[in-house]
Enzyme design. Structure first.
Site, PDB file in Angstrom:
ATOM      1  CB  CYS A  89    -102.590 -29.630 -65.197  1.00  0.00           C
ATOM      2  SG  CYS A  89    -102.662 -31.308 -65.893  1.00  0.00           S
ATOM      3  CG  HIS A 194    -107.496 -29.712 -64.434  1.00  0.00           C
ATOM      4  ND1 HIS A 194    -106.976 -28.764 -65.278  1.00  0.00           N
ATOM      5  CD2 HIS A 194    -106.984 -30.903 -64.835  1.00  0.00           C
ATOM      6  CE1 HIS A 194    -106.189 -29.346 -66.167  1.00  0.00           C
ATOM      7  NE2 HIS A 194    -106.170 -30.641 -65.916  1.00  0.00           N
ATOM      8  CD  GLU A 196    -108.999 -25.796 -64.321  1.00  0.00           C
ATOM      9  OE1 GLU A 196    -108.550 -26.388 -65.312  1.00  0.00           O
ATOM     10  OE2 GLU A 196    -108.374 -25.726 -63.231  1.00  0.00           O
TER      11      GLU A 196
END
Length: 215
Positions: A89, A194, A196
């Site tokens: 990001c 993202h 994650e």
């Protein structure tokens, strides 16, 4: 747990420069077979074998914080030493020379700038939620084992615009605009989304990064 060539666990160093919650990145690395280690000093970057530069927030405060912690040259040195590097990001944006979001110079590791997504009647900014990647460089190791159009999770108002389009590894469409979703150049990988927070697809990508860090 993934082990290196000398059979020791793979440690992934996550740079803490006070721009975002690192917990989800650490958990993602754990679930992907690596050992996360949060670091915040030049000496730790020098000792690291693989690095992640995450980030949530704005361009100028991020660059100022990197300067305050004296991390800019250590990050550049680590990349020049060909250590596996993943930006996430804001960590993608900082690799470039400048941003429309602020006046600070970026790391300048990649040529190009960061642009704001243009307003359109039918879209919201920030671009938030799940969207499909268009894999412009299907040979990028992050995509190994994935389907052709994987779904990932985005939260952003700005995107990177490299001067060299060949470094773009994936794009995403928001409204009528196709913007950079990932880049790959030598040992540098960086993603706008993202991983994650992108469920099993994102964990698979992080696993690919951990695997790459074994080489």
């Amino acid at each position: 747990m993934i082990n290196s060539k000398n059979n020791s666990p793979i440690e992934i160093s996550i740079i803490d420069y006070q721009m975002g919650n690192l917990y989800s990145v650490c958990k993602g690395i754990e679930r992907s077979g690596g050992i996360p280690k949060i670091i915040n000093s030049a000496e730790e970057i020098k000792k690291a074998t693989a690095l992640i530069l995450p980030g949530v927030g704005s361009f100028d405060p991020a660059m100022k914080q990197l300067k305050k912690q004296d991390l800019i040259n250590p990050i550049k040195d680590a990349i020049s030493e060909k250590k596996p590097f993943l930006g996430i990001c804001l960590g993608l944006h900082l690799l470039f020379e400048e941003s429309e979001e602020g006046i600070e110079s970026g790391l300048g590791i990649l040529s190009g700038s960061v642009k704001r997504i243009k307003n359109e009647p039918e879209i919201t900014i920030p671009h938030m939620g799940w969207n499909q990647l268009q894999l412009t460089n299907p040979k990028c190791y992050l995509w190994d084992g994935l389907t052709k159009y994987p779904w990932v999770y985005f939260v952003h108002s700005y995107f990177a615009q490299p001067k060299n389009p060949n470094v773009i590894a994936a794009a995403v469409t928001h409204g009528t605009q196709q913007v950079t979703a990932a880049i790959q150049y030598e040992n540098i990988s960086a993603v706008q989304f993202h991983p994650e927070k992108s469920a099993s697809i994102g964990l698979h990508m992080l696993n690919n990064f951990v695997q790459q860090s074994c080489n």
